[in-house]
Design an enzyme around this catalytic site. Structure first.
Site, PDB file in Angstrom:
ATOM      1  N   GLU A   1       0.850  -1.187   0.000  1.00 50.26           N
ATOM      2  CA  GLU A   1       0.000   0.000   0.000  1.00 50.26           C
ATOM      3  C   GLU A   1       0.881   1.230   0.000  1.00 50.26           C
ATOM      4  OE1 GLU A   1      -2.020  -0.270   3.705  1.00 50.26           O
ATOM      5  OE2 GLU A   1      -3.250  -1.973   3.122  1.00 50.26           O
TER       6      GLU A   1
ATOM      7  N   HIS B   1      -4.165   1.033   6.858  1.00 48.70           N
ATOM      8  CA  HIS B   1      -3.446   0.852   8.099  1.00 48.70           C
ATOM      9  C   HIS B   1      -2.785   2.136   8.565  1.00 48.70           C
ATOM     10  CE1 HIS B   1      -3.417  -3.154   6.041  1.00 48.70           C
ATOM     11  NE2 HIS B   1      -4.169  -3.329   7.076  1.00 48.70           N
TER      12      HIS B   1
END
Lengths: 305, 427
Positions: free
Chosen positions: A219, A260
Site C-alpha cells: 500500500e 493501516h
C-alpha cells in the site's frame, strides 16, 4: 521447506484467555499437522486451560513447564500491555514473536524491535495475522478456522508477504485456485514500524529451496517498497517478485489517512505511482489486478498453470 | 494528531527549551493586552493547523498594542486553507542573528527515531537536504537507553559548530529528543531555532504531532494543553456523515466499522478489511463507478454494528444501491455481515435483493451466510469471483439501473433482468 516455522515449532500464546486468543488457539491446534502450543500465559490465570493448553502467570513458568527453550509466541495482549508481554518473551529466550495486537504506539514497537535485535530474535507484526505453512502449521489467526484456511492455502513454490492480513489470504486463495501453492505466507502487519519488512524476509525465502517466486501485497505510505527494490537490485535475488499495490486512489487525496496506520500519503516519493515506478525499475512486476497475479508469477518462475 | 503552534510552544517550553515571550489570544482585545504585557515589536501569527500562513497574510508585524489589536482583528477573520484560526499568537519579535533547524521524526526503515539538525534554518528542511545536503546532519538514537547530552553535542559538532553556540544548542536538542519519546510524538520540529543577537537560543516556531494511538496514555499533557478528547485534529473537518460513522463504530466495541469517509457518488460501499477496502475502492473507480463513501469493516462486528453502518450508507442522499464486499475473511463471520446488511435494508423499507448490488465476502461461516442471502434473493459471489470482478458487477448493476431498466415487476420480461438468486459460480 518453509521459512520461520515448521511442524516442530513450539510456541506459547500470550493473552491466551482473551476471546480472540481462545479462537486462534483452537484454530492453530486444528490446522495442518497441529501446532505445538505448549502453554498459554495470562497473568493471574495460572491453572486454567484453553483447549487443553495449560495457562501460566508468566513466560518463565511456561518455559519451566516445557522443560526446554520455547521457539515462539503469539501475542494478543491489549496495546497498553503488549510491550511488556513481548519483552518478557524475548528476555525468556523466545526467538520468534508474532504480535497480533493493533494500535500499539510506535515508540513501544521501536523498543521491542531494539530488544529483539539485541537478543537475536525476530518480530513479525504488530497488527498482523501471523504466519502459515500450508497443510503444516499456522501461527496466528491467519486463514481463520482450519477448514477455511485449508480452502485458501495449499503447499507450493510461492512465498507470500503482505501488509494486510486479509489480503494475504485473498492472494493466496487466488494462487491456490490457479494451482500455485505457497511455501510460506506471512502477514507482516500494517503499522508504520514493523518487526520484519519485505526486504528483511527475502534472505529467508532465498534460503528456502521450496520457494521459487514471491508475491507481495503493498500500500502507499512508508518506504518498505523502496527498501525491497534496493535489496533486489543490490543482491541479484534468485526469486522473481510480483507485487500488487492497493490504494492508488490516495494519490489524489493527499493528507488523508486510510487503511493501516502506516498508510498516510505525504510527499511525492511516497505516492502509489512513484512506488510502482520504483518497483518496476528494480525488475519487480506490478499486477493491475489480483486475478492477474498467478499468470504473472507463473511466467516468471517458468511454471505452467 | 497535530498541535497548533501555541500548543507546540507550550510543549517545548515545558521540556525546558527557551521560547520567546508570547501569549495566545482569541480576541483582538486580548491580543492588545498581551501586547501591552510583552512590549516591544511583535509578530501576530494566525493559529491554524494548515501551512502557508505567511503567504496568506496570516503572519503580521505590529509595533504597538493598538497595532497588535488591529492586526489581530484582521488575522482572526482570515481563512487559511479553508480554516478559520482558533486564535492568534502574539509573539515578541526577536533580534535574530542566525537560524537553525532541529527536528525529530521516526525512521520506519531503521525503526528508530532520527534527529535532524541544520545550520540553514527558516526554510523547508527537505529543500535544504536536497540542495545543500552538507548542511544537514542526522543521527538515530535508542528508544531503550536514555538520551544523553553528548549525543546531541556530537551531532551539532559534526556541522563544525563550536564555542558558545555548541554548548547552548546541546541541551536544546537533547530536550527535544527526550520530549519526542516522552510525549509519543511522530514529529517534533523547531524551525527556525534562532540564535539571537545577544547570544541566546530560542525556539521561534515549533511544530509537534503526536501519535493518535498514544493519546490514551498522554491524557495529562493533553488536559494541561486543553485539548478535548473529541478533537481529532485531522487534515480536514469530519463531515456529519463521517461523524455518524464514528458513532456507529464507537457505540459497540464488537468488531470495527472504521474510517468511514464521505464521497459523493451513488454506490454505497460496505467494504473491508483494510487492504480489501483499498483494493475494492480502486476497483470500483477503475470500472467507472462512483463511490458514495469509503469504510473498513474488520474484526468481528456484531449484526447491530453492521446493520447501523449499512443503514447510514443506505440513507446517504444520492445512494442508489450498496455493494457489500470484502477480501476473504478469517475471523469476520460472513453470516453476521449478511444478517446485518439485510436487516438494514428491511428496517429502511427496502428490498435487500434490490438494494444490495452484490455481496462478495468469502471465508468463515460463508455457507451459513450464503443461505441467508439466497433466502432474500440477494446476488452474491464466492471466492471464485475476484474483488475486481465483484466491483465491476456492482458498478454495472448500478449503471444498468441508471440506463432505465425498470424496477422488477412480476412480468416475465423483467424477471429475466433480475440477477439469479444464487450466483455461486465464476463469471
Amino acid at each position: 521447506m518453509s521459512i520461520l516455522i515448521d511442524a516442530q515449532t513450539t510456541f506459547i500464546v500470550q493473552g491466551i484467555t482473551g476471546r480472540e486468543a481462545v479462537n486462534l488457539t483452537r484454530e492453530c491446534l486444528e490446522y495442518g499437522q497441529g501446532a505445538r502450543i505448549v502453554a498459554g500465559v495470562t497473568p493471574g490465570r495460572r491453572g486454567r486451560e484453553v483447549h487443553g493448553v495449560p495457562v501460566f502467570d508468566c513466560v518463565a513458568q511456561a518455559v519451566e513447564h516445557h522443560g526446554a527453550p520455547i521457539d515462539g509466541s503469539v501475542v494478543t495482549v491489549p496495546p497498553a500491555f503488549t510491550k511488556d508481554a513481548v519483552l518478557e518473551a524475548l528476555y525468556n529466550g523466545i526467538k520468534l514473536v508474532v504480535i497480533v495486537t493493533e494500535r500499539i504506539p510506535r515508540r513501544d514497537v521501536a523498543e521491542m524491535v531494539e530488544v529483539a535485535d539485541q537478543l537475536g530474535a525476530r518480530i513479525i507484526g504488530p497488527n498482523c495475522l501471523g504466519i502459515i505453512v500450508p497443510d503444516v502449521i499456522k501461527m496466528g489467526g491467519i486463514g481463520g478456522p482450519a477448514r477455511d484456511a485449508a480452502k485458501s492455502y495449499t503447499p507450493g513454490p510461492i512465498g507470500v508477504i503482505s501488509r494486510s492480513g486479509g489480503m494475504t489470504t485473498e492472494m493466496s486463495s487466488t494462487l491456490t485456485a490457479a494451482g500455485l501453492g505457497q511455501s510460506t505466507a506471512v502477514s507482516i502487519g500494517g503499522d508504520a514500524i514493523i518487526g520484519s519488512t519485505y526486504a528483511e524476509l527475502m534472505p529467508l525465502f532465498e534460503a528456502d529451496e521450496q520457494t521459487r517466486g514471491i508475491v507481495i501485497y503493498t500500500e502507499p505510505g512508508g518506504r518498505m517498497e523502496a527498501e525491497l527494490a534496493r535489496y533486489v537490485t543490490e543482491n541479484a535475488s534468485r526469486l522473481p517478485i510480483v507485487a500488487f499495490m492497493a490504494g492508488r486512489f490516495m494519490d489524489e487525496m493527499p493528507g488523508m489517512s486510510f487503511g493501516h496506520a502506516g498508510t498516510i500519503v505525504e510527499g511525492k516519493a511516497d505516492t502509489a505511482a512513484e512506488k510502482i515506478a520504483r518497483l518496476t525499475e528494480a525488475g519487480i512486476t506490478v499486477a493491475e489486478e489480483i486475478s492477474q497475479i498467478p499468470a504473472l508469477i507463473a511466467e516468471r518462475i517458468g511454471a505452467s498453470l | 494528531m497535530r498541535f497548533y503552534e501555541y500548543e507546540s510552544r507550550a510543549i517545548v517550553a515545558r521540556a525546558g527549551i527557551p521560547v520567546t515571550e508570547h501569549g495566545f489570544a482569541t480576541t483582538s482585545q486580548r491580543a492588545r493586552e498581551i501586547a501591552q504585557e510583552i512590549g516591544g515589536p511583535l509578530v501576530i501569527k494566525s493559529q491554524v493547523l494548515t501551512g502557508g500562513r505567511m503567504k496568506a497574510g496570516g503572519v503580521q508585524f505590529a509595533d504597538t498594542p493598538e497595532e497588535a489589536q488591529a492586526k489581530a482583528e484582521q488575522v482572526l477573520a482570515l481563512e487559511i486553507g479553508g480554516h478559520r484560526p482558533r486564535g492568534v499568537l502574539v509573539d515578541s519579535r526577536a533580534q535574530v542573528a542566525h537560524e537553525y533547524y532541529a527536528g525529530v521524526v521516526w525512521d520506519g526503515i531503521a525503526k528508530r527515531p532520527v534527529m535532524l539538525f541544520s545550520d540553514m534554518g527558516g526554510i523547508d528542511i527537505e529543500e535544504v537536504a536536497e540542495s545543500h545536503p552538507e548542511h544537514v546532519v542526522r543521527a538515530h538514537f535508542s528508544t531503550r537507553t536514555p538520551f544523553d547530552d553528548w549525543q546531541a553535542r556530537q551531532l551539532i559538532a559534526s556541522l563544525g559548530i563550536s564555542g558558545g553556540a555548541l554548548t547552548r544548542l546541546t541541551p536544546i536538542l537533547a530536550r527535544l529528543a527526550r520530549l519526542f519519546l516522552d510525549y509519543d510524538m511522530t514529529l517534533a520540529e523547531i524551525n527556525p531555532l534562532g540564535e539571537l543577537t545577544d547570544g541566546r537560543f530560542v525556539a521561534l516556531d515549533a511544530h509537534m504531532e503526536m501519535e493518535n494511538e498514544a493519546r490514551p496514555r498522554q491524557r495529562a499533557l493533553l488536559a494541561e494543553l486543553g485539548v478535548g478528547e473529541e478533537e481529532t485534529r485531522q487534515a480536514r473537518e469530519a463531515t456529519e456523515f463521517e461523524l455518524a460513522g464514528e458513532r456507529v463504530d464507537t457505540s459497540d466495541h464488537r468488531g470495527v466499522a472504521g474510517n468511514v469517509t464521505e464521497f459523493d457518488g451513488n454506490l454505497g460501499l460496505v467494504i473491508g478489511a483494510g487492504g480489501g477496502s483499498l483494493t475494492l475502492f480502486d476497483a470500483v473507480r477503475a470500472h467507472g463507478g462512483q463511490p458514495a463513501n469509503y469504510c473498513e469493516i474488520g474484526g468481528n462486528p456484531s449484526v447491530k454494528k453492521t446493520c447501523e453502518l449499512a443503514k447510514l450508507v443506505l440513507s446517504k442522499p444520492g445512494v442508489e444501491r450498496i455493494a457489500v464486499m470484502m477480501s476473504i475473511v478469517s475471523n469476520t463471520r460472513v453470516d453476521i455481515v449478511a444478517r446485518g446488511v439485510i436487516k438494514a435494508c428491511l428496517e429502511l423499507g427496502f428490498d435487500p435483493a434490490q438494494k444490495i448490488a452484490i455481496f462478495r465476502i468469502p471465508g468463515a461461516w460463508e455457507e451459513e451466510g450464503f443461505k441467508i442471502l439466497r433466502r432474500y434473493g440477494v446476488e452474491y459471489a464466492d471466492r471464485s469471483v475476484s474483488l475486481h470482478e465483484a466491483a465491476r458487477r456492482a458498478v454495472q448493476k448500478i449503471q444498468g439501473a441508471a440506463d432505465g431498466h425498470s424496477a422488477p415487476t412480476h412480468d416475465a420480461a423483467s424477471a429475466a433482468d433480475q440477477a439469479p438468486a444464487t450466483t455461486a459460480s465464476a463469471g
